[in-house]
Motif scaffolding. Sequence first.
Motif, PDB file in Angstrom:
ATOM      1  N   GLU A 135      17.829 -27.702 -31.472  1.00 12.93           N
ATOM      2  CA  GLU A 135      16.867 -27.246 -30.472  1.00 12.93           C
ATOM      3  C   GLU A 135      16.128 -25.991 -30.917  1.00 12.93           C
ATOM      4  O   GLU A 135      15.273 -25.494 -30.178  1.00 12.93           O
ATOM      5  N   ARG A 136      16.429 -25.478 -32.098  1.00 10.44           N
ATOM      6  CA  ARG A 136      15.836 -24.216 -32.528  1.00 10.44           C
ATOM      7  C   ARG A 136      14.523 -24.441 -33.257  1.00 10.44           C
ATOM      8  O   ARG A 136      14.155 -25.551 -33.635  1.00 10.44           O
ATOM      9  N   GLU A 137      13.814 -23.343 -33.481  1.00 14.72           N
ATOM     10  CA  GLU A 137      12.578 -23.390 -34.250  1.00 14.72           C
ATOM     11  C   GLU A 137      12.901 -23.624 -35.726  1.00 14.72           C
ATOM     12  O   GLU A 137      14.050 -23.521 -36.157  1.00 14.72           O
ATOM     13  N   TYR A 138      11.857 -23.907 -36.503  1.00 15.72           N
ATOM     14  CA  TYR A 138      12.043 -24.074 -37.944  1.00 15.72           C
ATOM     15  C   TYR A 138      12.035 -22.696 -38.616  1.00 15.72           C
ATOM     16  O   TYR A 138      11.177 -21.863 -38.340  1.00 15.72           O
ATOM     17  N   TYR A 139      12.988 -22.485 -39.507  1.00 15.96           N
ATOM     18  CA  TYR A 139      13.050 -21.252 -40.284  1.00 15.96           C
ATOM     19  C   TYR A 139      12.653 -21.482 -41.740  1.00 15.96           C
ATOM     20  O   TYR A 139      12.013 -20.640 -42.358  1.00 15.96           O
ATOM     21  N   LEU A 232      17.119 -30.065 -41.069  1.00 20.01           N
ATOM     22  CA  LEU A 232      17.801 -29.059 -41.879  1.00 20.01           C
ATOM     23  C   LEU A 232      17.022 -27.754 -41.936  1.00 20.01           C
ATOM     24  O   LEU A 232      17.601 -26.694 -42.233  1.00 20.01           O
ATOM     25  N   ARG A 233      15.743 -27.813 -41.638  1.00 18.02           N
ATOM     26  CA  ARG A 233      14.916 -26.610 -41.679  1.00 18.02           C
ATOM     27  C   ARG A 233      15.193 -25.678 -40.501  1.00 18.02           C
ATOM     28  O   ARG A 233      14.700 -24.552 -40.460  1.00 18.02           O
ATOM     29  N   ARG A 234      15.984 -26.132 -39.534  1.00 17.58           N
ATOM     30  CA  ARG A 234      16.318 -25.288 -38.388  1.00 17.58           C
ATOM     31  C   ARG A 234      17.434 -24.289 -38.713  1.00 17.58           C
ATOM     32  O   ARG A 234      17.708 -23.390 -37.926  1.00 17.58           O
ATOM     33  N   PHE A 235      18.075 -24.471 -39.864  1.00 19.50           N
ATOM     34  CA  PHE A 235      19.024 -23.466 -40.351  1.00 19.50           C
ATOM     35  C   PHE A 235      18.249 -22.379 -41.091  1.00 19.50           C
ATOM     36  O   PHE A 235      17.190 -22.642 -41.659  1.00 19.50           O
TER      37      PHE A 235
END
Length: 363
Positions: A135-139, A232-235
């Motif tokens: 549910e997070r943004e992309y980092y 995986l980009r949310r990590f």
Amino acid sequence: MINLVNISIKQLMKKNKMEKLYIFGASKRLITYKNVLPFYCLSSVTDFVVDNDKAKWGQDIQLDDKRYTIISPEQMLANISKDDKILIASIHYEEIVFQLDCITALDGIDCYILDYIYACNDSYIDMNYYESCKEREYYIPPVIHYCWFGNNSMPDEYIKYIDGWKKLCPDYSIIRWDESNYDVNKHPFISKAYKDRKWAFVSDYARLDIIYNNGGIYLDTDVELIKNIDELRRFRAYVGFEAESFINTGLGFGAEKGNIFIKKCLESYDNMTPGSYIPCPQIQSKDMDEFGLIRNNTFQYIKYGNVAVLPSEFLCPMEYRYKQLKITDKTFSIHHFSGSWLDKVNINKNREKITNRILGINV
């Protein structure tokens, strides 16, 4: 033989005060245990600290608010009773188990392993963290990096895999790194590896350097994607287990630009003698040990660098011993030549035997 026992940290804290606890392994791993078990105090149940290293005997080690003088195994044997316990704190616990098994005086004495206690700590290993990340943004930026050094033609199979990346991740930039855009003499390790035509070791260093300075996702050319990797980009950073005991950045890994854990991995090469070619899984797994990695192929979150450690089913579903694919709904990719370096390492077999003993499995 010693009696290997599976125990939780809560059970260990309830140890009978009449029983002495000997911690075997006076290493940094012991000192930093609170990275994994922040709410517990090992010194409250510890009586002695033992180590095989003669240079440490008689030296003091600080554990929580107490200091212990490190003793030798011989001193332990002179004082230990049948009701006392041993806690192995070293990451090389399989070697110590073998050592203690060979001492008749220790037959039947209960022995615990710190890594297995870590594994029982539900507050540390929690798949709910992975689910919450969805549910997070992309980092991590939508960029795939790969290396191809040596000026050789690329096999058709690898070209097919890269075409697959483009199809499954159409909005990503895909950047090839080779002699034309990367300085292979920027560090003594990579310079020597390049001169020796050790292309895999050139890539070992280069991929860390590339991700640290640019951010994004790295894939080896023998990695086949089977679905989009946006999740995986949310990590802020991630790596994956190749097998029970090792992580491997060659499977694919990602991070934001300037991640401090990736920097730590790069700095490990500063202390290596150029020409000493140690497989990267051994180097980077050791780097993560310092920050509380539990080598048991489970999802973990390492606070240092905000690194998610993914079980092998995510990035390496090919069981290295039997070359069997075990794809699940969590699998993103297949590393087709994964585990080739493990043929030279017997650690996994030894740890499997230890796990079976702890769980009471006869094989």
